[in-house]
Design a protein around this motif. Structure first.
Motif, PDB file in Angstrom:
ATOM      1  N   GLN A 139       7.191 -10.602  -4.469  1.00  0.00           N
ATOM      2  CA  GLN A 139       6.534 -11.906  -4.590  1.00  0.00           C
ATOM      3  C   GLN A 139       5.719 -11.944  -5.872  1.00  0.00           C
ATOM      4  N   ASN A 140       5.653 -13.117  -6.492  1.00  0.00           N
ATOM      5  CA  ASN A 140       5.001 -13.232  -7.796  1.00  0.00           C
ATOM      6  C   ASN A 140       3.488 -13.418  -7.705  1.00  0.00           C
ATOM      7  N   ARG A 141       2.855 -12.624  -6.885  1.00  0.00           N
ATOM      8  CA  ARG A 141       1.397 -12.559  -6.884  1.00  0.00           C
ATOM      9  C   ARG A 141       0.974 -11.182  -6.405  1.00  0.00           C
ATOM     10  N   GLN A 142      -0.195 -10.748  -6.862  1.00  0.00           N
ATOM     11  CA  GLN A 142      -0.697  -9.445  -6.471  1.00  0.00           C
ATOM     12  C   GLN A 142      -1.203  -9.503  -5.025  1.00  0.00           C
ATOM     13  N   GLY A 143      -1.156  -8.390  -4.347  1.00  0.00           N
ATOM     14  CA  GLY A 143      -1.642  -8.354  -2.974  1.00  0.00           C
ATOM     15  C   GLY A 143      -1.170  -7.102  -2.266  1.00  0.00           C
ATOM     16  N   ALA A 144      -1.645  -6.929  -1.054  1.00  0.00           N
ATOM     17  CA  ALA A 144      -1.291  -5.756  -0.256  1.00  0.00           C
ATOM     18  C   ALA A 144       0.168  -5.825   0.184  1.00  0.00           C
ATOM     19  N   ILE A 145       0.776  -4.666   0.316  1.00  0.00           N
ATOM     20  CA  ILE A 145       2.127  -4.590   0.870  1.00  0.00           C
ATOM     21  C   ILE A 145       2.078  -4.968   2.351  1.00  0.00           C
ATOM     22  N   LYS A 146       3.012  -5.828   2.774  1.00  0.00           N
ATOM     23  CA  LYS A 146       3.088  -6.247   4.172  1.00  0.00           C
ATOM     24  C   LYS A 146       4.444  -5.853   4.752  1.00  0.00           C
ATOM     25  N   VAL A 147       4.454  -5.544   6.046  1.00  0.00           N
ATOM     26  CA  VAL A 147       5.674  -5.102   6.714  1.00  0.00           C
ATOM     27  C   VAL A 147       5.980  -6.012   7.897  1.00  0.00           C
ATOM     28  N   PHE A 148       7.238  -6.449   7.988  1.00  0.00           N
ATOM     29  CA  PHE A 148       7.707  -7.243   9.121  1.00  0.00           C
ATOM     30  C   PHE A 148       8.658  -6.366   9.916  1.00  0.00           C
ATOM     31  N   ARG A 149       8.330  -6.118  11.173  1.00  0.00           N
ATOM     32  CA  ARG A 149       9.148  -5.249  12.018  1.00  0.00           C
ATOM     33  C   ARG A 149       9.976  -6.101  12.979  1.00  0.00           C
TER      34      ARG A 149
END
Length: 255
Positions: A139-149
């Motif tokens: 994604q074209n913005r900085q931020g925390a890594i997110k996980v979809f399970r």
């Protein structure tokens, strides 16, 4: 260049897309969905500058499904390959939109500017065989890594159970809705999928109260996507806010 003419919503469209040529367009009577048969890069003038780009593009890996006899494959759908997947993918037309979220980004990460990563854990508890256990989006913005399970392993699925597979690299509707949530796409905004495939992104936009524009080069996939969208819209707002009913719970569990 003027907008392309829309297909009459009552016009017959064969399952194989026979008789359709680049330039055809479907526009829903409610004004929420527009689908184009053609190259999204060439038709980029039809995309609003404030649109959110959310897509699973061809990665440039010459993906092909195995034959039904191949171990771990099981499905011959898409054995002929995916249009555009025989050459390296160029993400540059899409990265400057206010929101850009692209799956398969590990295959073309050298072409991407700084951003953040999203991960889809497809097997939840690990697995084996020929299937990938996860997929990665940028994604074209900085931020925390997110996980979809969310289980999506051949016929083993946590959603859309019993539905026929529509595309060799089909994504779950709940995954694409989760992407819109993580990208903070507002309700009522326009979501664009330049590589629409089976229209999972379009269906997710409908179910979450957003507008959608899709592009697809393959006439067969385009025809199938049009039919899928028509069926979804015919149900009215039955699924609005209830993306497989437990989307909110899954999103929270995936933080």
């Amino acid at each position: 260049m003027p907008a392309l003419p829309a297909i009459d919503v009552d016009s017959p469209v064969t399952a194989a897309g026979q008789g359709l040529a680049s330039g055809h367009c479907y526009a829903s009577s409610c004004g929420r969905v527009t689908l184009y048969l053609g190259d999204a890069v060439e038709l980029r003038h039809l995309i609003p500058t404030d649109a959110a780009i959310i897509s699973d593009p061809p990665y440039g890996i010459a993906h092909k499904r195995g034959k039904c006899s191949d171990r771990g494959k099981g499905i011959s759908l898409g054995a002929a390959g995916i249009i555009g997947d025989n050459k390296a993918f160029d993400p540059s037309p899409w990265v400057s939109y206010p929101v850009a979220l692209l799956w398969g980004a590990n295959w073309y990460s050298d072409k991407l500017p700084p951003g953040r990563w999203l991960v889809w854990d497809k097997q939840e508890h690990g697995g084996s065989g020929d299937f990938s256990e996860a997929e990665v989006a940028w994604q074209n913005r900085q931020g925390a890594i997110k996980v979809f399970r969310h289980m999506w392993l051949g016929v083993q699925r946590a959603s859309q159970v019993g539905e026929a597979r529509r595309h060799p690299t089909e994504k779950p509707v709940v995954l694409m809705a989760w992407c819109m949530d993580k990208a903070k796409v507002p309700a009522g905004a326009v979501v664009v999928d330049p590589y629409m495939g089976s229209a999972s992104t379009i269906i997710a936009a409908i179910r979450t109260g957003r507008k959608a524009i899709g592009f697809e080069k393959d006439p067969e996939h385009f025809a199938n996507a049009v039919q899928r969208v028509k069926t979804e819209l015919a149900q009215g707002d039955l699924f609005l806010g209830h993306n497989d009913k437990d989307l909110a719970r899954r999103a929270l569990d995936s933080e």
